[in-house]
Design a protein around this motif. Sequence first.
Motif, PDB file in Angstrom:
ATOM      1  N   ARG A 124      -2.755   1.868  -4.254  1.00  0.00           N
ATOM      2  CA  ARG A 124      -2.925   3.107  -3.981  1.00  0.00           C
ATOM      3  C   ARG A 124      -4.482   3.610  -3.487  1.00  0.00           C
ATOM      4  O   ARG A 124      -4.833   4.599  -2.892  1.00  0.00           O
ATOM      5  CB  ARG A 124      -2.251   4.222  -4.670  1.00  0.00           C
ATOM      6  CG  ARG A 124      -1.037   3.911  -5.180  1.00  0.00           C
ATOM      7  CD  ARG A 124      -0.421   4.989  -6.166  1.00  0.00           C
ATOM      8  NE  ARG A 124       1.030   4.336  -6.600  1.00  0.00           N
ATOM      9  CZ  ARG A 124       2.139   4.803  -5.826  1.00  0.00           C
ATOM     10  NH1 ARG A 124       2.119   5.423  -4.799  1.00  0.00           N
ATOM     11  NH2 ARG A 124       3.176   4.322  -6.442  1.00  0.00           N
ATOM     12  N   CYS A 125      -5.358   2.599  -4.057  1.00  0.00           N
ATOM     13  CA  CYS A 125      -6.691   2.874  -3.702  1.00  0.00           C
ATOM     14  C   CYS A 125      -7.740   1.652  -3.784  1.00  0.00           C
ATOM     15  O   CYS A 125      -6.965   0.655  -4.334  1.00  0.00           O
ATOM     16  CB  CYS A 125      -7.232   4.116  -4.573  1.00  0.00           C
ATOM     17  SG  CYS A 125      -7.070   3.353  -6.203  1.00  0.00           S
ATOM     18  N   ILE A 126      -8.831   1.658  -3.459  1.00  0.00           N
ATOM     19  CA  ILE A 126      -9.621   0.523  -3.669  1.00  0.00           C
ATOM     20  C   ILE A 126      -9.587  -0.003  -5.128  1.00  0.00           C
ATOM     21  O   ILE A 126      -9.604  -1.364  -5.274  1.00  0.00           O
ATOM     22  CB  ILE A 126     -11.112   0.678  -2.963  1.00  0.00           C
ATOM     23  CG1 ILE A 126     -10.971   1.039  -1.642  1.00  0.00           C
ATOM     24  CG2 ILE A 126     -12.000  -0.411  -3.251  1.00  0.00           C
ATOM     25  CD1 ILE A 126     -10.837  -0.153  -0.744  1.00  0.00           C
ATOM     26  N   ASP A 127      -9.609   0.839  -5.882  1.00  0.00           N
ATOM     27  CA  ASP A 127      -9.793   0.637  -7.268  1.00  0.00           C
ATOM     28  C   ASP A 127      -8.715  -0.291  -7.965  1.00  0.00           C
ATOM     29  O   ASP A 127      -8.762  -1.125  -8.564  1.00  0.00           O
ATOM     30  CB  ASP A 127      -9.941   1.950  -8.239  1.00  0.00           C
ATOM     31  CG  ASP A 127     -11.213   2.430  -8.053  1.00  0.00           C
ATOM     32  OD1 ASP A 127     -12.161   1.874  -7.873  1.00  0.00           O
ATOM     33  OD2 ASP A 127     -11.339   3.684  -8.763  1.00  0.00           O
ATOM     34  N   ASP A 128      -7.694   0.185  -7.281  1.00  0.00           N
ATOM     35  CA  ASP A 128      -6.216  -0.609  -7.752  1.00  0.00           C
ATOM     36  C   ASP A 128      -6.391  -2.251  -7.369  1.00  0.00           C
ATOM     37  O   ASP A 128      -5.968  -3.148  -7.885  1.00  0.00           O
ATOM     38  CB  ASP A 128      -4.928  -0.118  -7.038  1.00  0.00           C
ATOM     39  CG  ASP A 128      -4.586   1.311  -7.680  1.00  0.00           C
ATOM     40  OD1 ASP A 128      -5.150   1.586  -8.736  1.00  0.00           O
ATOM     41  OD2 ASP A 128      -3.736   1.936  -7.174  1.00  0.00           O
ATOM     42  N   VAL A 129      -6.812  -2.236  -6.023  1.00  0.00           N
ATOM     43  CA  VAL A 129      -6.901  -3.447  -5.384  1.00  0.00           C
ATOM     44  C   VAL A 129      -8.032  -4.471  -6.112  1.00  0.00           C
ATOM     45  O   VAL A 129      -7.805  -5.354  -6.633  1.00  0.00           O
ATOM     46  CB  VAL A 129      -7.537  -3.535  -3.956  1.00  0.00           C
ATOM     47  CG1 VAL A 129      -7.668  -4.832  -3.321  1.00  0.00           C
ATOM     48  CG2 VAL A 129      -6.503  -2.876  -2.983  1.00  0.00           C
ATOM     49  N   GLU A 130      -9.112  -3.621  -6.480  1.00  0.00           N
ATOM     50  CA  GLU A 130     -10.052  -4.377  -7.350  1.00  0.00           C
ATOM     51  C   GLU A 130      -9.620  -4.960  -8.807  1.00  0.00           C
ATOM     52  O   GLU A 130      -9.863  -6.045  -9.171  1.00  0.00           O
ATOM     53  CB  GLU A 130     -11.350  -3.544  -7.366  1.00  0.00           C
ATOM     54  CG  GLU A 130     -12.684  -4.337  -8.063  1.00  0.00           C
ATOM     55  CD  GLU A 130     -13.889  -3.588  -7.726  1.00  0.00           C
ATOM     56  OE1 GLU A 130     -14.811  -4.142  -7.853  1.00  0.00           O
ATOM     57  OE2 GLU A 130     -14.120  -2.386  -7.607  1.00  0.00           O
TER      58      GLU A 130
ATOM     59  N   VAL B 244       0.903  -1.235   0.035  1.00  0.00           N
ATOM     60  CA  VAL B 244       0.007   0.112   0.067  1.00  0.00           C
ATOM     61  C   VAL B 244       0.847   1.255  -0.004  1.00  0.00           C
ATOM     62  O   VAL B 244       1.805   1.206   0.761  1.00  0.00           O
ATOM     63  CB  VAL B 244      -0.937   0.066   1.232  1.00  0.00           C
ATOM     64  CG1 VAL B 244      -1.836   1.213   1.188  1.00  0.00           C
ATOM     65  CG2 VAL B 244      -1.609  -1.291   1.241  1.00  0.00           C
ATOM     66  N   LYS B 245       0.473   2.138  -1.041  1.00  0.00           N
ATOM     67  CA  LYS B 245       1.270   3.391  -0.964  1.00  0.00           C
ATOM     68  C   LYS B 245       0.249   4.474  -1.234  1.00  0.00           C
ATOM     69  O   LYS B 245      -0.712   4.428  -1.642  1.00  0.00           O
ATOM     70  CB  LYS B 245       2.129   3.440  -2.316  1.00  0.00           C
ATOM     71  CG  LYS B 245       3.456   2.457  -2.030  1.00  0.00           C
ATOM     72  CD  LYS B 245       4.379   2.772  -1.002  1.00  0.00           C
ATOM     73  CE  LYS B 245       5.636   1.903  -0.782  1.00  0.00           C
ATOM     74  NZ  LYS B 245       6.294   2.226   0.530  1.00  0.00           N
TER      75      LYS B 245
END
Length: 130
Positions: free
Chosen positions: A98-104, A69-70
């Motif tokens: 860096r955000c939920i969208d990146d994780v998704e 996470v950054k």
Amino acid sequence: MKETEAHIQKAILQWGGYKRILMHRINVIGTPLHKDGLTVYRPSTNKGMADIHATVFLVGIPVSVWLEVKTAKGKMSENQKLFRDSVQAAGGFYYVVRCIDDVESAVDEVRLKGMKNIRSFLVRHKIVQK
């Protein structure tokens, strides 16, 4: 209010719970020790390890996913790059998010690549046809 890695991590862990994705926060800071009214940290044995370990299930098969996470401007340390390289050398999944969208997006990619790997294995071992 300034967005911190801790805020992003908390949001990701909450999102993972909502999506029923098993996620664990990894302690990379070290162990706090209290001595003479001061707090010092014993170095972590997890130096460079990603912040979150997730388990994504593909047709009942658990797949390991590491999430570093950054913040928007955050950069990886050399130890983090070494950990990333070791995960990827073993064929594992590692993402800087860096955000939920990146994780998704990462989870979607893991599912796509993972299913391709499973299909390839089944074809290679003649369990299914091309």
